[in-house]
Design a protein around this motif. Structure first.
Motif, PDB file in Angstrom:
ATOM      1  N   VAL A 118     -28.662 -15.353  -2.010  1.00  0.00           N
ATOM      2  CA  VAL A 118     -29.305 -15.317  -3.127  1.00  0.00           C
ATOM      3  C   VAL A 118     -28.859 -17.051  -4.279  1.00  0.00           C
ATOM      4  O   VAL A 118     -29.357 -17.361  -5.030  1.00  0.00           O
ATOM      5  CB  VAL A 118     -28.598 -14.461  -3.895  1.00  0.00           C
ATOM      6  CG1 VAL A 118     -28.498 -14.280  -5.859  1.00  0.00           C
ATOM      7  CG2 VAL A 118     -28.972 -13.679  -3.167  1.00  0.00           C
ATOM      8  N   ARG A 119     -27.211 -16.893  -4.678  1.00  0.00           N
ATOM      9  CA  ARG A 119     -26.586 -18.489  -4.987  1.00  0.00           C
ATOM     10  C   ARG A 119     -27.479 -19.135  -4.452  1.00  0.00           C
ATOM     11  O   ARG A 119     -28.226 -20.111  -5.366  1.00  0.00           O
ATOM     12  CB  ARG A 119     -25.288 -18.017  -5.150  1.00  0.00           C
ATOM     13  CG  ARG A 119     -24.395 -16.964  -5.588  1.00  0.00           C
ATOM     14  CD  ARG A 119     -23.161 -17.704  -5.806  1.00  0.00           C
ATOM     15  NE  ARG A 119     -22.850 -18.298  -4.818  1.00  0.00           N
ATOM     16  CZ  ARG A 119     -22.439 -16.601  -3.947  1.00  0.00           C
ATOM     17  NH1 ARG A 119     -22.117 -15.507  -4.541  1.00  0.00           N
ATOM     18  NH2 ARG A 119     -21.658 -16.716  -2.978  1.00  0.00           N
ATOM     19  N   LYS A 121     -30.549 -20.064  -2.876  1.00  0.00           N
ATOM     20  CA  LYS A 121     -31.832 -19.855  -3.054  1.00  0.00           C
ATOM     21  C   LYS A 121     -32.101 -19.749  -4.425  1.00  0.00           C
ATOM     22  O   LYS A 121     -33.312 -21.084  -4.694  1.00  0.00           O
ATOM     23  CB  LYS A 121     -32.888 -18.744  -2.709  1.00  0.00           C
ATOM     24  CG  LYS A 121     -32.474 -18.345  -0.982  1.00  0.00           C
ATOM     25  CD  LYS A 121     -33.296 -16.513  -1.311  1.00  0.00           C
ATOM     26  CE  LYS A 121     -33.448 -16.390   0.349  1.00  0.00           C
ATOM     27  NZ  LYS A 121     -34.363 -14.876   0.415  1.00  0.00           N
ATOM     28  N   ASP A 122     -31.778 -19.589  -5.493  1.00  0.00           N
ATOM     29  CA  ASP A 122     -31.763 -19.957  -6.758  1.00  0.00           C
ATOM     30  C   ASP A 122     -30.857 -21.610  -7.113  1.00  0.00           C
ATOM     31  O   ASP A 122     -31.803 -21.981  -8.660  1.00  0.00           O
ATOM     32  CB  ASP A 122     -30.204 -18.776  -7.879  1.00  0.00           C
ATOM     33  CG  ASP A 122     -30.969 -19.644  -9.287  1.00  0.00           C
ATOM     34  OD1 ASP A 122     -31.870 -19.014  -9.812  1.00  0.00           O
ATOM     35  OD2 ASP A 122     -29.104 -19.931  -9.862  1.00  0.00           O
ATOM     36  N   LEU A 123     -30.232 -21.941  -6.246  1.00  0.00           N
ATOM     37  CA  LEU A 123     -29.424 -23.452  -6.645  1.00  0.00           C
ATOM     38  C   LEU A 123     -30.869 -23.988  -6.050  1.00  0.00           C
ATOM     39  O   LEU A 123     -31.158 -24.755  -6.899  1.00  0.00           O
ATOM     40  CB  LEU A 123     -28.439 -23.806  -5.654  1.00  0.00           C
ATOM     41  CG  LEU A 123     -27.761 -25.371  -6.588  1.00  0.00           C
ATOM     42  CD1 LEU A 123     -28.196 -25.269  -7.451  1.00  0.00           C
ATOM     43  CD2 LEU A 123     -26.287 -24.829  -5.536  1.00  0.00           C
ATOM     44  N   LYS A 125     -34.046 -23.384  -5.898  1.00  0.00           N
ATOM     45  CA  LYS A 125     -35.208 -23.244  -6.596  1.00  0.00           C
ATOM     46  C   LYS A 125     -34.952 -24.203  -8.727  1.00  0.00           C
ATOM     47  O   LYS A 125     -35.676 -25.198  -8.499  1.00  0.00           O
ATOM     48  CB  LYS A 125     -35.339 -22.306  -7.562  1.00  0.00           C
ATOM     49  CG  LYS A 125     -35.775 -21.207  -6.676  1.00  0.00           C
ATOM     50  CD  LYS A 125     -36.486 -19.427  -6.521  1.00  0.00           C
ATOM     51  CE  LYS A 125     -36.389 -19.285  -5.379  1.00  0.00           C
ATOM     52  NZ  LYS A 125     -36.628 -17.705  -5.740  1.00  0.00           N
ATOM     53  N   LYS A 126     -33.885 -24.539  -8.905  1.00  0.00           N
ATOM     54  CA  LYS A 126     -33.326 -24.957 -10.240  1.00  0.00           C
ATOM     55  C   LYS A 126     -33.271 -26.627  -9.440  1.00  0.00           C
ATOM     56  O   LYS A 126     -34.045 -27.286 -10.398  1.00  0.00           O
ATOM     57  CB  LYS A 126     -32.043 -24.587 -10.396  1.00  0.00           C
ATOM     58  CG  LYS A 126     -32.273 -23.668 -11.101  1.00  0.00           C
ATOM     59  CD  LYS A 126     -30.600 -22.903 -11.534  1.00  0.00           C
ATOM     60  CE  LYS A 126     -30.783 -21.168 -12.121  1.00  0.00           C
ATOM     61  NZ  LYS A 126     -29.023 -20.882 -12.566  1.00  0.00           N
TER      62      LYS A 126
END
Length: 230
Positions: A118-119, A121-123, A125-126
């Protein structure tokens, strides 16, 4: 010793200034290279994320497999008790206890992988959004730089060729003047030729109201014929 230290400081300061000049002169190229480096790191991060997600899936399958084994062994325990085999039932229960301990451990592993995914994937995308913004800014910077270079080139060319432009304008005026002189000479020649011909004389006489003998002669002949008929 103090003088030597000052000299070394001055050298370092000069080197820093030279370095800053180099960076400033190649700012766009450096920015573009930094973006390319970031894109390379991002691709590597996506590969690493794929590996973590694969391990997450493996841990998930292991959790489900342990749950299935626990369920099966619980059924075996019940069968052993039904057959009055307490010793076997206890042995199976010990196996279940071990499986449950493995399940707890594997669930923690799966949870850890899931949180990490999750972390990451978020990183990712950012980072992708940030890179897209940097790429847009790079395009604008390149366009601005090209326009500025073009403007500077036009200004420099105009300043250096200003005298040439004036000279070219003078040449154009001289060409036009020569052409006009040619037209004037042709018009004068036509006028002179007209004045030297009979046609020119007749036109002058007609304009002065002199001549027109053909009309009067014709009228005289008509009057003479009418007089004979009378």
């Amino acid at each position: 010793m103090s003088v030597l230290r000052k000299i070394m400081t001055a050298v370092r300061g000069g080197a820093r200034e030279v370095g800053e000049l180099i960076v400033d002169a190649n700012g766009t190229r450096i920015f573009e290279q930094e973006i390319q480096d970031a894109e390379t790191h991002l691709r590597k991060a996506k590969q690493d994320l794929t590996d973590v997600m694969a391990k997450q899936m493996q841990a998930g399958r292991k959790v489900e497999s342990l749950k299935k084994d626990i369920g099966e062994h619980e059924g075996f325990t019940v069968q052993a008790l039904e057959k009055g085999n307490e010793e076997l039932a206890l042995e199976i229960a010990e196996k279940i206890a071990q499986l449950e301990a493995d399940l707890v451990e594997q669930e923690e592993v799966h949870k850890s992988f899931s949180g990490h995914v999750v972390r990451l994937k978020d990183l990712v995308k950012k980072t992708e959004r940030q890179l897209k913004e940097y790429q847009r800014q790079l395009s604008m910077v390149k366009t601005t730089e090209s326009v500025q270079k073009a403007s500077a080139a036009i200004t420099d060319n105009f300043a250096s060729s200003n005298s040439k432009i004036i000279s070219a304008k003078d040449s154009l005026e001289r060409i036009k003047e020569r052409q006009q002189n040619t037209f004037d000479r042709l018009a004068a020649a036509e006028q002179l030729e007209g004045e030297n011909s009979d046609k020119g004389l007749d036109e002058k006489m007609k304009a002065a109201g002199i001549g027109g003998g053909d009309d009067k002669s014709a009228n005289a002949v008509l009057d003479r014929i009418k007089a004979k008929q009378a």
